[in-house]
Enzyme design. Structure first.
Site, PDB file in Angstrom:
ATOM      1  N   ASP A  63     -50.558 -43.907  -3.686  1.00 25.72           N
ATOM      2  CA  ASP A  63     -50.418 -44.880  -4.770  1.00 25.72           C
ATOM      3  C   ASP A  63     -48.932 -45.157  -4.974  1.00 25.72           C
ATOM      4  O   ASP A  63     -48.113 -44.232  -4.868  1.00 25.72           O
ATOM      5  CB  ASP A  63     -51.006 -44.281  -6.066  1.00 25.72           C
ATOM      6  CG  ASP A  63     -51.753 -45.313  -6.898  1.00 25.72           C
ATOM      7  OD1 ASP A  63     -51.407 -46.496  -6.817  1.00 25.72           O
ATOM      8  OD2 ASP A  63     -52.681 -44.920  -7.628  1.00 25.72           O
TER       9      ASP A  63
ATOM     10  N   HIS B  83     -44.720 -53.006  -5.643  1.00 29.01           N
ATOM     11  CA  HIS B  83     -45.511 -52.157  -6.543  1.00 29.01           C
ATOM     12  C   HIS B  83     -46.287 -51.084  -5.789  1.00 29.01           C
ATOM     13  O   HIS B  83     -46.788 -50.144  -6.395  1.00 29.01           O
ATOM     14  CB  HIS B  83     -46.474 -53.023  -7.369  1.00 29.01           C
ATOM     15  CG  HIS B  83     -45.765 -53.846  -8.407  1.00 29.01           C
ATOM     16  ND1 HIS B  83     -45.686 -53.462  -9.727  1.00 29.01           N
ATOM     17  CD2 HIS B  83     -45.067 -54.998  -8.316  1.00 29.01           C
ATOM     18  CE1 HIS B  83     -44.980 -54.363 -10.401  1.00 29.01           C
ATOM     19  NE2 HIS B  83     -44.598 -55.311  -9.565  1.00 29.01           N
TER      20      HIS B  83
HETATM   21  P1  ADQ Z   1     -53.097 -50.608  -9.466  1.00 30.21           P
HETATM   22  O1  ADQ Z   1     -53.470 -50.237  -8.068  1.00 30.21           O
HETATM   23  O2  ADQ Z   1     -53.981 -51.582 -10.119  1.00 30.21           O
HETATM   24  O3  ADQ Z   1     -51.598 -51.121  -9.558  1.00 30.21           O
HETATM   25  P2  ADQ Z   1     -52.540 -48.533 -11.592  1.00 30.21           P
HETATM   26  O4  ADQ Z   1     -51.093 -48.258 -11.570  1.00 30.21           O
HETATM   27  O5  ADQ Z   1     -53.353 -47.327 -11.837  1.00 30.21           O
HETATM   28  O6  ADQ Z   1     -53.107 -49.183 -10.263  1.00 30.21           O
HETATM   29  O7  ADQ Z   1     -52.808 -49.583 -12.730  1.00 30.21           O
HETATM   30  C1  ADQ Z   1     -54.074 -49.820 -13.143  1.00 30.21           C
HETATM   31  C2  ADQ Z   1     -54.036 -50.534 -14.498  1.00 30.21           C
HETATM   32  O8  ADQ Z   1     -55.315 -51.083 -14.680  1.00 30.21           O
HETATM   33  C3  ADQ Z   1     -53.758 -49.568 -15.629  1.00 30.21           C
HETATM   34  O9  ADQ Z   1     -52.969 -50.189 -16.605  1.00 30.21           O
HETATM   35  C4  ADQ Z   1     -55.156 -49.254 -16.185  1.00 30.21           C
HETATM   36  O10 ADQ Z   1     -55.209 -49.052 -17.567  1.00 30.21           O
HETATM   37  C5  ADQ Z   1     -55.913 -50.517 -15.830  1.00 30.21           C
HETATM   38  N1  ADQ Z   1     -57.306 -50.142 -15.542  1.00 30.21           N
HETATM   39  C6  ADQ Z   1     -57.764 -49.357 -14.549  1.00 30.21           C
HETATM   40  N2  ADQ Z   1     -59.103 -49.199 -14.668  1.00 30.21           N
HETATM   41  C7  ADQ Z   1     -59.481 -49.885 -15.747  1.00 30.21           C
HETATM   42  C8  ADQ Z   1     -60.735 -50.107 -16.405  1.00 30.21           C
HETATM   43  N3  ADQ Z   1     -61.863 -49.578 -15.973  1.00 30.21           N
HETATM   44  N4  ADQ Z   1     -60.740 -50.879 -17.508  1.00 30.21           N
HETATM   45  C9  ADQ Z   1     -59.590 -51.419 -17.959  1.00 30.21           C
HETATM   46  N5  ADQ Z   1     -58.390 -51.237 -17.402  1.00 30.21           N
HETATM   47  C10 ADQ Z   1     -58.336 -50.490 -16.306  1.00 30.21           C
HETATM   48  C11 ADQ Z   1     -50.521 -51.359  -8.629  1.00 30.21           C
HETATM   49  C12 ADQ Z   1     -50.161 -50.186  -7.722  1.00 30.21           C
HETATM   50  C13 ADQ Z   1     -49.849 -48.960  -8.540  1.00 30.21           C
HETATM   51  C14 ADQ Z   1     -48.735 -49.271  -9.550  1.00 30.21           C
HETATM   52  C15 ADQ Z   1     -49.060 -50.530 -10.345  1.00 30.21           C
HETATM   53  C16 ADQ Z   1     -47.886 -50.978 -11.216  1.00 30.21           C
HETATM   54  O11 ADQ Z   1     -51.218 -49.928  -6.798  1.00 30.21           O
HETATM   55  O12 ADQ Z   1     -49.451 -47.874  -7.701  1.00 30.21           O
HETATM   56  O13 ADQ Z   1     -48.594 -48.179 -10.439  1.00 30.21           O
HETATM   57  O14 ADQ Z   1     -49.374 -51.613  -9.479  1.00 30.21           O
HETATM   58  O15 ADQ Z   1     -46.713 -51.108 -10.476  1.00 30.21           O
END
Ligand code: ADQ
Length: 488
Positions: free
Chosen positions: A361, A153
């Protein structure tokens, strides 16, 4: 049809699944037979040797408990203080305690020993993320002959960063024990290829280390997505509308610049607030007409580097407030808590600018969710880091170098000044791409590939990579013998 076994560090909990990924994988398991395997979240004095089955919200889940020491070495230690920073090219933030590797390996062995008795010969196993790189090796050493796929991921590191990771050769050898390795972006496949093609048999500690044979491992980009249709619906749900009204009461006509992230140094939060500071400094006309909201709940806060990022962000937000706030105008709000998806969808919809500027990311699902939630008649603008995997599929966003805060400030100005026609044109293209890369198709695409390509050869027309080793493949026991024996 073969059963699907999903393996991840944590198993999903009760209640509505938090993210699109959990929803998509749940859907896979509701349509195919199978179960989800992982850590229960419980720390015990002795590690469990057998998994406990439980049905949670109709999902079959098999869980094991870990000891406190193993969990520390495996999770906070090797996974999140070595692999996470190195894979995100933040070697300066890595804490290299190489003994953590033993705990990491031990937990992977524990997973394998508890999982193996549950597997039927034609089960297809899908392993998720950097916590579990050695799992296929450990399963195969115990005799598993199943198709096993792995999805990373997070980004794959450059060769130099990979070399900085203790036991990186063993980890790469572990990856060669998977049938299919899925990455987020083409740049990750390219970085993997760079390592795999240029590895030279080397000597280490006086004995020769054999080049790794990747000829049986297929490596391909499977960019993950969200469910943009679901976000479009959520964004006009009563809960979202309530959030929008609450915000509008406070903001009036001010345009909202929104950031939503886990509080993690990879997300570029201090740089982002600095860019906003420059926007206000260089464009005094915008003061009082914009407001930045950064939502960033703490994560992994037992790790020192995360606490330091939190302190840095507090200081920068305080500086911007001190410099620009007036008795009747606040330039920014910083909220350290998580929100439910409907509230987030409401915030995305009302934002004029989605500011998604990670320093690096894997993908970044916030970018997908922001696009899904926009009003087609009055869409906001996505300002996106070119170092997020999402940049490969969203070229119509305003792409920025997040380290260059002047550039990000200028992109913010362009986004705020962008005419409606251009906003609509860009958003239409972004939404088409978000729909094309939706999370359901991602899950089905990976599994179809894993199950159907058992004896496929590479096709010239597809972006598929099979890597041939320059040396004879080592048999498994030989390959394993060249590795540091893990602690029992
Ligand atoms: P993350 O590093 O966690 O994931 P991201 O892809 O942005 O990063 O996913 C975050 C998730 O958490 C999103 O669904 C978002 O809605 C939720 N989220 C973030 N802040 C929030 C808040 N304040 N309240 C509620 N929900 C919140 C890892 C990798 C990424 C990759 C994903 C999926 O680091 O690059 O995209 O896995 O593969």
């Amino acid at each position: 049809m073969s059963r699907i076994v999903i393996v991840s560090n944590r198993t999903p909990g009760k209640g509505p699944a938090a993210g699109g990924l959990a929803v998509a994988l749940r859907k896979v398991l509701s349509e195919r037979e199978g179960f989800w395997f992982g850590w229960s979240g419980k720390l015990t004095d002795r590690p469990s040797t057998e998994a406990r089955f439980e049905t949670i919200d109709g999902l079959e889940i098999a869980q094991i408990d870990l000891t406190r020491d193993d969990h520390h070495a495996y999770y906070a230690g090797f996974s999140n203080s070595i692999l996470w920073p190195s894979f995100h090219l933040r070697l300066d933030l890595a804490t290299i305690e190489s003994h953590w590797y033993e705990g990491y390996r031990r937990v992977n062995q524990q997973f394998a020993r508890a999982l193996l008795p549950l597997l039927k010969p034609d089960d297809v196993v899908w392993v998720h993320d950097y916590h579990l790189i050695p799992l296929a090796s450990e399963l195969r050493q115990l005799g598993a002959r199943n198709r096993i796929g792995f999805y990373l991921h997070i980004p794959f590191p450059t060769t130099d960063a990979l070399y900085a990771i203790p036991h990186h050769e063993e980890l790469m050898r572990d990856l060669s024990r998977y049938d299919l390795v899925g990455m987020q972006a083409k740049r990750d496949v390219a970085a993997f290829t760079e390592f795999a093609e240029h590895q030279a048999p080397s000597t280490f500690g006086g004995h020769k280390v054999q080049a790794i044979d990747f000829s049986r491992t297929e490596v391909e980009a499977f960019p993950i997505g969200s469910d943009p249709g679901a976000f479009a619906k959520l964004a006009v749900s009563p809960a979202a509308t309530k959030m929008v009204h609450r915000m509008r009461r406070v903001l009036g006509e001010q345009r909202l610049i929104l950031g939503v992230d886990r509080l993690d140094y990879s997300k570029g939060l201090p740089q982002r607030v600095e860019a906003y500071e420059k926007l206000l400094a260089h464009n005094s006309r915008l003061r009082r007409s914009v407001h930045m909201l950064q939502v960033a709940p703490p994560s992994r806060d037992s790790i020192r580097e995360y606490q330091e990022t939190s302190d840095t962000l507090d200081a920068i937000c305080g500086r911007v407030m001190g410099h620009f706030a007036e008795p009747d105008w606040q330039p920014l709000t910083y909220v350290k808590r998580a929100y439910g998806q409907p509230s987030l969808a409401g915030l995305y919809r009302m934002a004029r600018v989605g500011l998604v500027t990670p320093l690096r990311d894997g993908m970044n699902l916030v970018a997908h969710e922001f696009i899904g939630a926009q009003d087609p008649d009055d869409p906001g603008v996505l300002v996106l880091s070119r170092f997020a995997g999402a940049a490969e599929i969203f070229p119509e966003a305003l792409l920025v170098n997040p380290f260059d805060t002047d550039e990000t400030a200028e992109a913010l100005r362009m986004a705020l000044d962008m005419p409606l026609d251009e906003r609509k044109e860009r958003w239409t293209a972004l939404m088409a791409s978000a729909q094309k890369h939706n999370v359901d198709d991602w899950a089905v695409g990976f599994l179809d590939h894993l199950t159907q390509n058992a004896s496929a050869k590479p096709s010239a027309t597809r972006d598929v990579l099979y890597l041939a080793s320059s040396t004879q493949p080592a048999s498994l026991p030989e390959a394993m013998a060249s590795q540091t024996p893990p602690a029992a």
